[in-house]
Design a protein around this motif. Structure first.
Motif, PDB file in Angstrom:
ATOM      1  N   ARG A  18       0.829  -1.206   0.000  1.00  9.62           N
ATOM      2  CA  ARG A  18       0.000   0.000   0.000  1.00  9.62           C
ATOM      3  C   ARG A  18       0.857   1.247   0.000  1.00  9.62           C
ATOM      4  O   ARG A  18       0.390   2.331  -0.341  1.00  9.62           O
ATOM      5  CB  ARG A  18      -0.893   0.001   1.247  1.00  9.62           C
ATOM      6  N   THR A  19       2.116   1.105   0.422  1.00  7.10           N
ATOM      7  CA  THR A  19       2.973   2.274   0.589  1.00  7.10           C
ATOM      8  C   THR A  19       4.057   2.388  -0.477  1.00  7.10           C
ATOM      9  O   THR A  19       4.785   3.358  -0.523  1.00  7.10           O
ATOM     10  CB  THR A  19       3.640   2.218   1.987  1.00  7.10           C
ATOM     11  N   HIS A  20       4.185   1.369  -1.308  1.00  3.64           N
ATOM     12  CA  HIS A  20       5.185   1.420  -2.380  1.00  3.64           C
ATOM     13  C   HIS A  20       4.755   0.432  -3.468  1.00  3.64           C
ATOM     14  O   HIS A  20       3.754  -0.255  -3.319  1.00  3.64           O
ATOM     15  CB  HIS A  20       6.583   1.075  -1.837  1.00  3.64           C
ATOM     16  N   GLU A  21       5.535   0.381  -4.546  1.00  7.22           N
ATOM     17  CA  GLU A  21       5.207  -0.512  -5.656  1.00  7.22           C
ATOM     18  C   GLU A  21       5.731  -1.908  -5.375  1.00  7.22           C
ATOM     19  O   GLU A  21       6.937  -2.124  -5.378  1.00  7.22           O
ATOM     20  CB  GLU A  21       5.874  -0.006  -6.945  1.00  7.22           C
ATOM     21  N   TYR A  22       4.855  -2.833  -5.068  1.00  9.84           N
ATOM     22  CA  TYR A  22       5.302  -4.205  -4.874  1.00  9.84           C
ATOM     23  C   TYR A  22       4.102  -5.121  -4.893  1.00  9.84           C
ATOM     24  O   TYR A  22       3.105  -4.852  -4.230  1.00  9.84           O
ATOM     25  CB  TYR A  22       6.029  -4.368  -3.522  1.00  9.84           C
ATOM     26  N   SER A  23       4.180  -6.188  -5.654  1.00 14.62           N
ATOM     27  CA  SER A  23       3.121  -7.184  -5.568  1.00 14.62           C
ATOM     28  C   SER A  23       3.702  -8.564  -5.828  1.00 14.62           C
ATOM     29  O   SER A  23       4.738  -8.702  -6.486  1.00 14.62           O
ATOM     30  CB  SER A  23       1.989  -6.864  -6.535  1.00 14.62           C
ATOM     31  N   ALA A  41      10.167  -3.001   3.885  1.00 14.67           N
ATOM     32  CA  ALA A  41       9.313  -2.510   4.972  1.00 14.67           C
ATOM     33  C   ALA A  41       8.172  -1.673   4.409  1.00 14.67           C
ATOM     34  O   ALA A  41       8.333  -0.998   3.389  1.00 14.67           O
ATOM     35  CB  ALA A  41      10.141  -1.667   5.940  1.00 14.67           C
ATOM     36  N   GLY A  42       7.020  -1.764   5.048  1.00 13.87           N
ATOM     37  CA  GLY A  42       5.879  -0.960   4.598  1.00 13.87           C
ATOM     38  C   GLY A  42       4.574  -1.653   4.917  1.00 13.87           C
ATOM     39  O   GLY A  42       4.536  -2.662   5.619  1.00 13.87           O
ATOM     40  N   TYR A 270     -14.180   5.497  -3.361  1.00 14.51           N
ATOM     41  CA  TYR A 270     -12.816   5.468  -3.883  1.00 14.51           C
ATOM     42  C   TYR A 270     -12.045   6.674  -3.398  1.00 14.51           C
ATOM     43  O   TYR A 270     -12.614   7.727  -3.126  1.00 14.51           O
ATOM     44  CB  TYR A 270     -12.819   5.405  -5.420  1.00 14.51           C
ATOM     45  N   THR A 271     -10.751   6.489  -3.271  1.00 16.08           N
ATOM     46  CA  THR A 271      -9.877   7.603  -2.944  1.00 16.08           C
ATOM     47  C   THR A 271      -8.469   7.271  -3.401  1.00 16.08           C
ATOM     48  O   THR A 271      -8.076   6.104  -3.424  1.00 16.08           O
ATOM     49  CB  THR A 271      -9.872   7.896  -1.436  1.00 16.08           C
ATOM     50  N   SER A 272      -7.717   8.308  -3.769  1.00 15.07           N
ATOM     51  CA  SER A 272      -6.326   8.063  -4.147  1.00 15.07           C
ATOM     52  C   SER A 272      -5.455   7.930  -2.898  1.00 15.07           C
ATOM     53  O   SER A 272      -4.364   7.391  -2.951  1.00 15.07           O
ATOM     54  CB  SER A 272      -5.814   9.191  -5.041  1.00 15.07           C
ATOM     55  N   ASN A 273      -5.968   8.406  -1.752  1.00 17.71           N
ATOM     56  CA  ASN A 273      -5.177   8.442  -0.524  1.00 17.71           C
ATOM     57  C   ASN A 273      -5.879   7.659   0.589  1.00 17.71           C
ATOM     58  O   ASN A 273      -6.909   8.087   1.096  1.00 17.71           O
ATOM     59  CB  ASN A 273      -4.991   9.909  -0.116  1.00 17.71           C
ATOM     60  N   SER A 274      -5.280   6.538   0.979  1.00 15.89           N
ATOM     61  CA  SER A 274      -5.946   5.646   1.944  1.00 15.89           C
ATOM     62  C   SER A 274      -6.058   6.262   3.336  1.00 15.89           C
ATOM     63  O   SER A 274      -6.751   5.729   4.196  1.00 15.89           O
ATOM     64  CB  SER A 274      -5.210   4.308   2.025  1.00 15.89           C
ATOM     65  N   ALA A 289     -11.707   1.810  -2.790  1.00 21.87           N
ATOM     66  CA  ALA A 289     -11.120   1.431  -4.084  1.00 21.87           C
ATOM     67  C   ALA A 289     -10.191   2.572  -4.503  1.00 21.87           C
ATOM     68  O   ALA A 289     -10.260   3.666  -3.957  1.00 21.87           O
ATOM     69  CB  ALA A 289     -12.219   1.247  -5.122  1.00 21.87           C
ATOM     70  N   GLY A 290      -9.328   2.309  -5.466  1.00 24.15           N
ATOM     71  CA  GLY A 290      -8.610   3.378  -6.163  1.00 24.15           C
ATOM     72  C   GLY A 290      -7.440   4.009  -5.451  1.00 24.15           C
ATOM     73  O   GLY A 290      -6.972   5.074  -5.878  1.00 24.15           O
ATOM     74  N   VAL A 291      -6.936   3.374  -4.384  1.00 20.53           N
ATOM     75  CA  VAL A 291      -5.784   3.964  -3.698  1.00 20.53           C
ATOM     76  C   VAL A 291      -4.605   4.028  -4.675  1.00 20.53           C
ATOM     77  O   VAL A 291      -4.299   3.047  -5.346  1.00 20.53           O
ATOM     78  CB  VAL A 291      -5.431   3.156  -2.425  1.00 20.53           C
ATOM     79  N   GLY A 292      -4.001   5.197  -4.771  1.00 20.60           N
ATOM     80  CA  GLY A 292      -2.859   5.366  -5.665  1.00 20.60           C
ATOM     81  C   GLY A 292      -3.228   5.809  -7.070  1.00 20.60           C
ATOM     82  O   GLY A 292      -2.353   6.032  -7.908  1.00 20.60           O
ATOM     83  N   CYS A 293      -4.508   5.970  -7.344  1.00 22.70           N
ATOM     84  CA  CYS A 293      -4.934   6.373  -8.690  1.00 22.70           C
ATOM     85  C   CYS A 293      -4.549   7.832  -8.956  1.00 22.70           C
ATOM     86  O   CYS A 293      -4.880   8.718  -8.165  1.00 22.70           O
ATOM     87  CB  CYS A 293      -6.454   6.199  -8.825  1.00 22.70           C
ATOM     88  N   ALA A 294      -3.851   8.077 -10.045  1.00 23.22           N
ATOM     89  CA  ALA A 294      -3.398   9.436 -10.365  1.00 23.22           C
ATOM     90  C   ALA A 294      -4.414  10.155 -11.244  1.00 23.22           C
ATOM     91  O   ALA A 294      -4.927   9.580 -12.201  1.00 23.22           O
ATOM     92  CB  ALA A 294      -2.047   9.382 -11.063  1.00 23.22           C
ATOM     93  N   LYS A 295      -4.691  11.414 -10.909  1.00 19.30           N
ATOM     94  CA  LYS A 295      -5.603  12.235 -11.707  1.00 19.30           C
ATOM     95  C   LYS A 295      -5.146  12.298 -13.153  1.00 19.30           C
ATOM     96  O   LYS A 295      -3.947  12.434 -13.431  1.00 19.30           O
ATOM     97  CB  LYS A 295      -5.593  13.670 -11.168  1.00 19.30           C
ATOM     98  N   TYR A 296      -6.091  12.234 -14.068  1.00 19.50           N
ATOM     99  CA  TYR A 296      -5.873  12.358 -15.515  1.00 19.50           C
ATOM    100  C   TYR A 296      -5.020  11.236 -16.103  1.00 19.50           C
ATOM    101  O   TYR A 296      -4.461  11.361 -17.172  1.00 19.50           O
ATOM    102  CB  TYR A 296      -5.282  13.732 -15.873  1.00 19.50           C
TER     103      TYR A 296
END
Ligand SMILES: [Ca+2]
Ligand SMILES: [Ca+2]
Ligand SMILES: [Ca+2]
Length: 331
Positions: A18-23, A41-42, A270-274, A289-296
């Motif tokens: 949730r705090t960085h790019e990793y899956s 860590a995260g 939805y929100t971009s910021n959890s 939904a949508g955490v991390g989604c960038a506008k446009y």
């Protein structure tokens, strides 16, 4: 959601930071355990899923948990899984964030519904809303949801049979059912939308031949537009609603549409910021939904799995780089 005993056996487990790019993903052993190593860590969300065939039907067990990994050491947790609804009319996808940074273009927003049941269902009189963003009092003690905008399908709620949605059918409701790529690069072609939101009180363009889902609050003159970062969309039966007057934060009177909780079919926040505050009761949607989604960015949120609804959008929805109006990203 009823709690059920943990499913022992092989389950698909996926993990996303949730705090960085990793899956990462893995299959659990028959004892139900799975291990992920070398995690930065995260904060992480962990999802588990197991499908069990029952005759021609299938039963899906899912569950999720949030975990915090603090540098080195072992973190362990137990995920409890439950069966989920696979039999209903639901919001399947929302595209809200806009598609073009250069022109600030977001007029191509849309909402997609899906019928996951084995029966034909009807959209007659159903209401789609933009959730009212201010929380007053304890959200969990109020037995209704409020809407800034509310738009209604034609027909009689609950009993109407004029606007069917077939089993397995996707229905797209566009802000405006036009080919937006003619006006802005990267925008969506919504000329094939099944419906469009229409506000006869405003200067909204009414595309001929595309049926309208129409504004029901006479004090609102705007088209259906939802926030590009944080908002909620609610689908209700439309059998009961009323217009309520209120005083806004600037001291001006306004109106909003109030819908009793029992009429709510589905809702997605939805929100971009959890870290944002929940504005939709957990009884409708327990997570964002949508955490991390960038506008446009042109990205959309869509159900992780077709027809699976646990009433927690953190689990149910994934961010997809490009929306899929009328179909699904799920392979
Ligand atoms: Ca419109
Ligand atoms: Ca129209
Ligand atoms: Ca879709």
């Amino acid at each position: 959601m009823q709690g059920e005993p943990a499913v022992i056996g092989s389950a698909k487990v996926s993990l996303s930071a949730r705090t960085h790019e990793y899956s990462a993903g893995a299959e659990s052993g028959t004892d139900g355990t799975v291990e992920f190593g070398g995690l930065p860590a995260g904060e992480y969300s962990v999802f588990a899923r197991r499908e069990m065939p029952i005759g021609a039907q299938k039963k899906v067990f899912t569950g999720y948990a949030d975990i915090f990994v603090e540098g080195t050491g072992l973190v362990s947790d137990t995920l409890y899984v439950s069966t989920v609804t696979v039999n209903a009319l639901m919001i399947n996808e929302i595209y809200y964030c806009g598609s073009n940074y250069a022109s600030f273009y977001f007029y191509d927003q849309y909402v997609e519904l899906y019928n996951s049941s084995e029966d034909t269902l009807y959209l007659d009189g159903c209401i789609l809303t933009r959730n009212f963003p201010t929380v007053e009092g304890d959200l969990e003690e109020i037995d209704h949801v409020r809407a800034i905008y509310a738009f209604q399908f034609p027909g009689t709620p609950v009993t109407g049979r004029e606007h069917p949605i077939a089993p397995g059918q996707y229905v797209v409701i566009a802000a405006d059912a036009v080919d937006h790529s003619r006006y802005s690069a990267n925008a969506y072609d919504l000329s094939g939308a099944d419906w469009e939101f229409f506000n006869p009180m405003g200067s909204d363009y009414d595309v001929p031949g595309v049926p309208n889902v129409s504004n029901i609050d006479p004090d609102r003159t705007t088209d259906f537009m939802i926030n590009l970062s944080s908002n909620g969309v609610v689908l209700a039966t439309g059998e009961e609603w009323y217009i309520e007057e209120y005083i806004n934060s600037s001291g001006y009177p306004g109106t909003r549409v109030t819908l009793p909780l029992y009429t709510i079919i589905d809702g997605v926040e939805y929100t971009s910021n959890s870290d944002n505050t929940k504005e939709l009761t957990m009884r409708v949607d327990a997570g964002f939904a949508g955490v991390g989604c960038a506008k446009y960015s042109g990205a959309a949120v869509e159900r992780r799995e077709v027809g699976v609804d646990t009433n927690n959008s953190t689990f149910d929805f994934v961010l997809i780089p490009r929306g899929t109006p009328g179909y699904t990203h799920v392979q």
